[in-house]
Each structure stands twice: as C-alpha cells, then as structure tokens.
Design a protein around this motif. Sequence first.
Motif, mmCIF file in Angstrom:
data_model
loop_
_atom_site.group_PDB
_atom_site.id
_atom_site.type_symbol
_atom_site.label_atom_id
_atom_site.label_comp_id
_atom_site.label_asym_id
_atom_site.label_seq_id
_atom_site.Cartn_x
_atom_site.Cartn_y
_atom_site.Cartn_z
ATOM 1 N N PRO A 42 0.994 -9.519 -7.640
ATOM 2 C CA PRO A 42 1.714 -8.253 -6.731
ATOM 3 C C PRO A 42 3.185 -8.253 -6.986
ATOM 4 N N LYS A 43 3.862 -9.203 -7.026
ATOM 5 C CA LYS A 43 5.282 -9.697 -7.055
ATOM 6 C C LYS A 43 5.945 -8.663 -8.054
ATOM 7 N N THR A 44 5.019 -8.257 -9.122
ATOM 8 C CA THR A 44 5.692 -7.645 -10.092
ATOM 9 C C THR A 44 6.175 -6.085 -9.815
ATOM 10 N N ILE A 45 5.599 -5.442 -8.631
ATOM 11 C CA ILE A 45 5.820 -4.295 -8.325
ATOM 12 C C ILE A 45 6.638 -4.199 -6.764
ATOM 13 N N GLU A 46 6.861 -5.398 -6.164
ATOM 14 C CA GLU A 46 7.549 -5.556 -5.190
ATOM 15 C C GLU A 46 8.907 -4.646 -4.964
ATOM 16 N N ASN A 47 9.719 -5.004 -6.003
ATOM 17 C CA ASN A 47 11.063 -4.355 -5.945
ATOM 18 C C ASN A 47 11.036 -3.081 -6.812
ATOM 19 N N TYR A 48 9.966 -2.461 -6.979
ATOM 20 C CA TYR A 48 10.005 -1.274 -7.943
ATOM 21 C C TYR A 48 10.358 -0.248 -7.000
ATOM 22 N N THR A 49 11.293 0.664 -7.343
ATOM 23 C CA THR A 49 11.584 2.077 -6.531
ATOM 24 C C THR A 49 11.253 3.169 -7.734
ATOM 25 N N ALA A 50 10.631 3.944 -7.128
ATOM 26 C CA ALA A 50 10.145 5.196 -7.908
ATOM 27 C C ALA A 50 11.022 6.223 -7.977
ATOM 28 N N VAL A 51 11.299 7.097 -9.066
ATOM 29 C CA VAL A 51 12.161 8.272 -8.881
ATOM 30 C C VAL A 51 11.478 9.306 -8.422
ATOM 31 N N PRO A 52 12.121 9.937 -7.274
ATOM 32 C CA PRO A 52 11.503 11.279 -6.740
ATOM 33 C C PRO A 52 10.972 12.174 -7.734
ATOM 34 N N HIS A 53 9.696 12.870 -7.677
ATOM 35 C CA HIS A 53 9.190 13.769 -8.517
ATOM 36 C C HIS A 53 8.784 14.906 -7.678
ATOM 37 N N VAL A 54 8.702 16.067 -8.578
ATOM 38 C CA VAL A 54 8.187 17.314 -7.844
ATOM 39 C C VAL A 54 7.012 17.840 -8.156
ATOM 40 N N THR A 55 6.196 18.069 -7.137
ATOM 41 C CA THR A 55 4.858 18.378 -7.206
ATOM 42 C C THR A 55 4.539 19.775 -7.391
ATOM 43 N N ILE A 56 3.974 20.429 -8.366
ATOM 44 C CA ILE A 56 3.427 21.816 -8.317
ATOM 45 C C ILE A 56 2.123 21.873 -8.197
ATOM 46 N N HIS A 57 2.033 22.828 -7.215
ATOM 47 C CA HIS A 57 0.578 23.101 -6.838
ATOM 48 C C HIS A 57 -0.304 24.164 -7.247
ATOM 49 N N SER A 58 0.759 25.234 -7.883
ATOM 50 C CA SER A 58 0.248 26.501 -8.320
ATOM 51 C C SER A 58 0.801 26.673 -9.519
ATOM 52 N N LYS A 59 0.229 27.639 -10.373
ATOM 53 C CA LYS A 59 0.765 28.215 -11.434
ATOM 54 C C LYS A 59 1.935 29.186 -11.257
ATOM 55 N N LYS A 60 1.912 29.521 -9.978
ATOM 56 C CA LYS A 60 3.167 30.525 -9.601
ATOM 57 C C LYS A 60 4.352 29.899 -9.484
ATOM 58 N N GLU A 61 4.277 28.466 -8.991
ATOM 59 C CA GLU A 61 5.238 27.716 -8.645
ATOM 60 C C GLU A 61 5.912 27.138 -10.196
ATOM 61 N N MET A 62 4.721 26.997 -11.073
ATOM 62 C CA MET A 62 5.266 26.374 -12.418
ATOM 63 C C MET A 62 6.073 27.628 -12.931
ATOM 64 N N LYS A 63 5.627 28.816 -12.969
ATOM 65 C CA LYS A 63 6.107 29.862 -13.532
ATOM 66 C C LYS A 63 7.644 29.940 -12.833
ATOM 67 N N TYR B 72 0.895 -1.139 0.006
ATOM 68 C CA TYR B 72 -0.026 0.040 -0.013
ATOM 69 C C TYR B 72 0.889 1.110 -0.097
ATOM 70 N N SER B 73 1.873 1.449 0.454
ATOM 71 C CA SER B 73 2.758 2.527 0.514
ATOM 72 C C SER B 73 3.824 2.778 -0.698
ATOM 73 N N LYS B 74 3.698 1.776 -1.698
ATOM 74 C CA LYS B 74 4.272 1.914 -2.896
ATOM 75 C C LYS B 74 3.752 3.114 -3.712
ATOM 76 N N ASN B 75 4.648 4.124 -4.187
ATOM 77 C CA ASN B 75 4.497 5.060 -5.069
ATOM 78 C C ASN B 75 3.601 4.583 -6.259
ATOM 79 N N ILE B 76 2.581 5.555 -6.800
ATOM 80 C CA ILE B 76 1.634 5.031 -7.918
ATOM 81 C C ILE B 76 2.424 4.960 -9.096
ATOM 82 N N ALA B 77 3.843 5.330 -9.156
ATOM 83 C CA ALA B 77 4.635 5.293 -10.363
ATOM 84 C C ALA B 77 4.968 3.761 -10.511
ATOM 85 N N CYS B 78 4.834 3.001 -9.545
ATOM 86 C CA CYS B 78 5.086 1.625 -9.659
ATOM 87 C C CYS B 78 4.292 0.693 -10.750
#
Length: 157
Positions: free
Chosen positions: A93-114, A22-28
């Motif tokens: 489920p074993k297909t995602i057990e060893n998957y490690t996701a690359v860290p991502h940057v979350t942009i919350h607003s248009k100001k941050e995107m700019k 359950y704690s796996k990143n959705i990128a898995c």
Amino acid sequence: MIDIIDGNTALIHFFPLPAHLYSKNIACIVAVAHAEERGPNLTGLINALYSKGYTDLEHLLNSTWKKLYQVPRLGQQRLVLLLSLLERISADPKTIENYTAVPHVTIHSKKEMKELTLKRIIKKYNETSVEVLTEDTEKEARLKKIKDRLREMGMIV
C-alpha cells in the motif's frame, strides 16, 4: 485471480487496504502500473470508472465484481488489468500513499460534451491568427489575378 473472486462479494475482502487510503482518487492505480500497462487500456479503465461514479478507492473496493462487469467500456482485458493493479496495491500500500491525482473533469451528458467541444473549437479559432483582407489587399489580389489572366491570353508580356 479472476477464478477465485466471488461475483457478489465486495472487492475489499480480496484487496485489503489501510483505512487512510480509502479516500485516494482511483487514478492512483497509475502509480503501480508497469510501463507496458500504461497506455490506452489504463486510461480507458480510469475513464470508464469515472464515468460510472467510481472516484475513490473506497467506492471501488466496496463494489462487487458483477457491478464492475456491467460498467460500459470495461471489457475483460481492462478488468484483468484492474485486478492486477489492485493486487499490487494491496500487497504494498505504500506505493500509492504519496500519489496525488490530477484534477479531472467529469462529463455527465452528451450536451456537456458538445459544449466542451464547442468551447475548445472557439478557443482554437480565437487563438489562430487570421489575415484580415483590407480593401487595398483585396484590390491588389484582384489586379494580380487580372494580370495573370491577360498573360495567359498573350495580351501582355
């Protein structure tokens, strides 16, 4: 699969997983995608989920079909892709057990995107080499321009 999913029931009832995943990143979900599924649809799917705060499988699976349907940039095609990927994960489920996701940057607003875009432009500008014209090179350039002009007029050979 879409036809049998009730819109108000959590997806966890249709796609059971071991609790430690359950704690796996959705990128898995990339780990179970076939080669033809990888591309803009898969990337757009993951980015749309991130933008709405779906960062791990637990949050995603505790959501309902109706909530996911309301996520911006998640159309019918991407939702069908998500369901097929979740189906594969729950089948093996074993297909995602060893998957490690690359860290991502979350942009919350248009100001941050700019700001991020501006930082990228400044970084690119700083990395490019710019020829600084000194007084000597400026004089040489002007002199060459004058000579070319005089040649055009036939005053010098």
